[in-house]
Design a protein around this motif. Structure first.
Motif, PDB file in Angstrom:
ATOM      1  N   SER A 276       0.720  -1.253  -0.089  1.00  9.92           N
ATOM      2  CA  SER A 276       0.054  -0.088  -0.048  1.00  9.92           C
ATOM      3  C   SER A 276       0.742   1.335   0.026  1.00  9.92           C
ATOM      4  CB  SER A 276      -0.937   0.103   1.120  1.00  9.92           C
ATOM      5  OG  SER A 276      -1.838  -1.147   1.139  1.00  9.92           O
ATOM      6  N   LEU A 277       1.194   1.779  -1.066  1.00 13.61           N
ATOM      7  CA  LEU A 277       2.007   3.034  -1.271  1.00 13.61           C
ATOM      8  C   LEU A 277       1.338   4.196  -0.860  1.00 13.61           C
ATOM      9  CD1 LEU A 277       4.610   4.201  -2.277  1.00 13.61           C
ATOM     10  CD2 LEU A 277       3.409   4.575  -4.767  1.00 13.61           C
ATOM     11  N   PRO A 278       1.991   4.773   0.114  1.00 15.00           N
ATOM     12  CA  PRO A 278       1.002   6.054   0.871  1.00 15.00           C
ATOM     13  C   PRO A 278       0.830   6.837  -0.299  1.00 15.00           C
ATOM     14  CG  PRO A 278       3.353   5.957   1.543  1.00 15.00           C
ATOM     15  CD  PRO A 278       2.940   4.656   0.902  1.00 15.00           C
ATOM     16  N   GLY A 279      -0.358   7.632  -0.213  1.00 18.80           N
ATOM     17  CA  GLY A 279      -0.626   8.661  -1.097  1.00 18.80           C
ATOM     18  C   GLY A 279      -1.621   8.074  -2.276  1.00 18.80           C
ATOM     19  N   LEU A 280      -1.525   6.798  -2.675  1.00 22.03           N
ATOM     20  CA  LEU A 280      -2.183   6.299  -3.622  1.00 22.03           C
ATOM     21  C   LEU A 280      -3.256   5.237  -3.097  1.00 22.03           C
ATOM     22  CD1 LEU A 280       0.353   5.327  -6.281  1.00 22.03           C
ATOM     23  CD2 LEU A 280      -1.264   7.302  -6.446  1.00 22.03           C
ATOM     24  N   PHE A 281      -2.728   4.529  -1.914  1.00 24.24           N
ATOM     25  CA  PHE A 281      -3.699   3.576  -1.148  1.00 24.24           C
ATOM     26  C   PHE A 281      -3.909   3.828   0.251  1.00 24.24           C
ATOM     27  CE2 PHE A 281      -1.323   1.175  -4.667  1.00 24.24           C
ATOM     28  CZ  PHE A 281      -2.195   1.159  -5.456  1.00 24.24           C
ATOM     29  N   PRO A 282      -5.100   3.478   0.863  1.00 28.47           N
ATOM     30  CA  PRO A 282      -5.266   3.897   2.274  1.00 28.47           C
ATOM     31  C   PRO A 282      -4.458   2.735   3.029  1.00 28.47           C
ATOM     32  CG  PRO A 282      -7.371   3.525   1.079  1.00 28.47           C
ATOM     33  CD  PRO A 282      -6.331   3.093  -0.178  1.00 28.47           C
ATOM     34  N   PRO A 283      -4.003   3.271   4.105  1.00 31.01           N
ATOM     35  CA  PRO A 283      -3.241   2.375   5.023  1.00 31.01           C
ATOM     36  C   PRO A 283      -4.130   1.055   5.550  1.00 31.01           C
ATOM     37  CG  PRO A 283      -3.001   4.734   5.784  1.00 31.01           C
ATOM     38  CD  PRO A 283      -3.989   4.636   4.669  1.00 31.01           C
ATOM     39  N   VAL A 284      -3.633   0.225   5.907  1.00 32.30           N
ATOM     40  CA  VAL A 284      -4.491  -1.091   6.255  1.00 32.30           C
ATOM     41  C   VAL A 284      -4.433  -1.210   7.772  1.00 32.30           C
ATOM     42  CG1 VAL A 284      -4.494  -3.487   6.039  1.00 32.30           C
ATOM     43  CG2 VAL A 284      -3.893  -2.277   4.204  1.00 32.30           C
ATOM     44  N   ASP A 285      -5.212  -1.389   8.526  1.00 32.23           N
ATOM     45  CA  ASP A 285      -5.367  -1.475   9.742  1.00 32.23           C
ATOM     46  C   ASP A 285      -4.813  -2.897  10.302  1.00 32.23           C
ATOM     47  OD1 ASP A 285      -6.971  -2.501  12.425  1.00 32.23           O
ATOM     48  OD2 ASP A 285      -6.675  -0.179  12.425  1.00 32.23           O
ATOM     49  N   LEU A 286      -3.931  -3.128  10.889  1.00 32.54           N
ATOM     50  CA  LEU A 286      -3.350  -4.263  11.596  1.00 32.54           C
ATOM     51  C   LEU A 286      -3.166  -4.224  13.135  1.00 32.54           C
ATOM     52  CD1 LEU A 286      -0.592  -4.993   8.765  1.00 32.54           C
ATOM     53  CD2 LEU A 286      -2.920  -5.983   8.975  1.00 32.54           C
ATOM     54  N   GLU A 287      -3.918  -4.923  13.715  1.00 32.14           N
ATOM     55  CA  GLU A 287      -3.838  -5.074  15.155  1.00 32.14           C
ATOM     56  C   GLU A 287      -4.032  -3.521  15.809  1.00 32.14           C
ATOM     57  OE1 GLU A 287      -0.216  -6.818  16.580  1.00 32.14           O
ATOM     58  OE2 GLU A 287      -0.995  -8.858  15.810  1.00 32.14           O
ATOM     59  N   GLY A 288      -4.852  -2.811  15.126  1.00 31.45           N
ATOM     60  CA  GLY A 288      -5.452  -1.406  15.489  1.00 31.45           C
ATOM     61  C   GLY A 288      -4.336  -0.238  15.340  1.00 31.45           C
ATOM     62  N   ARG A 289      -3.406  -0.450  14.252  1.00 34.86           N
ATOM     63  CA  ARG A 289      -2.579   0.453  13.762  1.00 34.86           C
ATOM     64  C   ARG A 289      -2.343   0.540  12.386  1.00 34.86           C
ATOM     65  NH1 ARG A 289       1.542   0.685  18.638  1.00 34.86           N
ATOM     66  NH2 ARG A 289       3.183   1.132  17.373  1.00 34.86           N
ATOM     67  N   PRO A 290      -2.162   1.910  11.814  1.00 34.12           N
ATOM     68  CA  PRO A 290      -2.212   1.871  10.322  1.00 34.12           C
ATOM     69  C   PRO A 290      -0.874   1.597   9.725  1.00 34.12           C
ATOM     70  CG  PRO A 290      -2.052   4.126  11.463  1.00 34.12           C
ATOM     71  CD  PRO A 290      -2.098   2.937  12.450  1.00 34.12           C
ATOM     72  N   HIS A 291      -0.868   0.572   8.635  1.00 31.80           N
ATOM     73  CA  HIS A 291       0.420   0.149   7.986  1.00 31.80           C
ATOM     74  C   HIS A 291       0.291   0.244   6.599  1.00 31.80           C
ATOM     75  CE1 HIS A 291       2.108  -2.249  11.400  1.00 31.80           C
ATOM     76  NE2 HIS A 291       0.904  -1.898  11.856  1.00 31.80           N
ATOM     77  N   VAL A 292       1.515   0.594   6.088  1.00 31.44           N
ATOM     78  CA  VAL A 292       1.855   0.907   4.432  1.00 31.44           C
ATOM     79  C   VAL A 292       2.842   0.150   4.143  1.00 31.44           C
ATOM     80  CG1 VAL A 292       0.566   3.187   4.766  1.00 31.44           C
ATOM     81  CG2 VAL A 292       2.883   2.933   5.291  1.00 31.44           C
ATOM     82  N   ASP A 293       3.277   0.621   2.847  1.00 34.30           N
ATOM     83  CA  ASP A 293       4.275  -0.129   2.206  1.00 34.30           C
ATOM     84  C   ASP A 293       5.419  -0.510   2.986  1.00 34.30           C
ATOM     85  OD1 ASP A 293       6.136  -0.851   0.235  1.00 34.30           O
ATOM     86  OD2 ASP A 293       4.955   0.225  -1.381  1.00 34.30           O
ATOM     87  N   GLY A 294       5.945  -1.666   2.828  1.00 36.75           N
ATOM     88  CA  GLY A 294       7.069  -2.112   3.580  1.00 36.75           C
ATOM     89  C   GLY A 294       8.428  -1.595   3.083  1.00 36.75           C
ATOM     90  N   ALA A 295       8.214  -1.248   1.772  1.00 33.97           N
ATOM     91  CA  ALA A 295       9.437  -0.610   1.372  1.00 33.97           C
ATOM     92  C   ALA A 295       9.959   0.745   1.652  1.00 33.97           C
ATOM     93  CB  ALA A 295       9.415  -0.700  -0.395  1.00 33.97           C
TER      94      ALA A 295
END
Length: 291
Positions: free
Chosen positions: A149-168
């Motif tokens: 999920s590249l920030p700015g293009l895709f919404p963050p994904v909620d994982l265990e109650g926190r927003p996560h984005v592209d690992g790169a």
């Protein structure tokens, strides 16, 4: 084919980001399979998480090649309709929902504990600003989507109650994580090598793509310099592919797979490995992969 490549186990495939250039990793996987190199771990970030999940779930190299040949942008990305209706609350104008549906359809398993090979997926925790690592047990799909999920293009994904984005963003080439889980040898193909471009970007997305690719390329180069002194044997293929492929430009998938395959075989041959005659023939006819 038996392996003639002198690799010390445990062996980890470390798979990085790079959008549609992730097809290079598919050819790389085909080369590893043909050389008889068995993987003990897989660590993946961004599109490397996608390829890693497919491999860890048990897809063969021909099956992964067929999957990549069949997909296009519409199979990965869709419009985030709710974002367009409420732009003041938009966290991403696009969605990876098509990819979610595709993964649940094509992957043999969708939980970490059912994978054939242990897999670690890298995401970026927006709350802490640090890399987060997912594996062992639980749902596979949502961390995978977050990692892409590249920030700015895709919404963050909620994982265990926190927003996560592209690992790169925080760890595009997670060799350090592979070392932490016990790998003595890592094998990788870089997908973010950024060739010089003579064409000026023609729109905002092209500017973002080019800037992001440059940032990942420079970060990966810096990371490699640090890892080389840690005593772990690293096989890192730096592919040659002159075309500046866009993040979601799948027109060159077949050529990228063939280039990844051929150049991986060339790398292991240069490392002092002696290949069987059949493998040598395969190395000279890699173009057949995209015919």
């Amino acid at each position: 084919m038996g392996s003639c490549v002198p690799l010390t186990p445990p062996i980890a495939a470390v798979l990085c980001g790079g959008g549609a250039r992730g097809a290079l990793e598919v050819g790389f996987y085909r080369a590893l399979a043909d050389l008889g190199i068995r993987l003990d771990y897989i660590v993946g970030s961004s599109v490397g998480a996608l390829n890693g999940a497919a491999i860890a779930a048990g897809l063969s190299a021909p099956e992964l090649i067929a999957l990549w040949r069949s997909i296009d942008r519409k199979d990965i990305v869709g419009a985030n309709r709710s974002a367009w209706l409420r732009p003041w609350r938009c966290t991403g104008p696009y969605t990876l929902d098509p990819l979610r549906r595709l993964l649940r359809k094509v992957l043999p398993v969708s939980r970490f504990e059912r994978l054939v090979i242990p897999l670690t997926i890298v995401t970026t925790d927006l709350a802490t600003g640090r890399a987060a690592y997912w594996g062992h047990a639980g749902d596979l799909i949502e961390p995978l989507i977050a990692s892409m999920s590249l920030p700015g293009l895709f919404p963050p994904v909620d994982l265990e109650g926190r927003p996560h984005v592209d690992g790169a963003i925080t760890n595009n080439l997670p060799v350090d994580r592979a070392c932490e889980i016990g790998a003595r040898t890592t094998v990788s193909m870089l997908c973010t090598c950024c060739p010089p471009s003579t064409a000026a970007p023609r729109h905002a997305l092209a500017v973002l793509k080019r800037a992001f690719t440059i940032a990942l390329d420079r970060k990966s180069s810096d990371d490699l310099e640090r890892y080389r002194s840690r005593g772990v044997r690293m096989h890192i293929v730096q592919p040659r592919f002159a075309i500046d492929v866009g993040l979601f430009d799948f027109r060159y998938t077949q050529e990228l797979i063939a280039a990844g395959y051929r150049q991986a075989l060339e790398h292991f041959a240069r490392s002092g490995a002696a290949m069987h005659p059949a493998e040598s023939r395969t190395a000279t006819s890699a173009v057949e992969l995209h015919q």
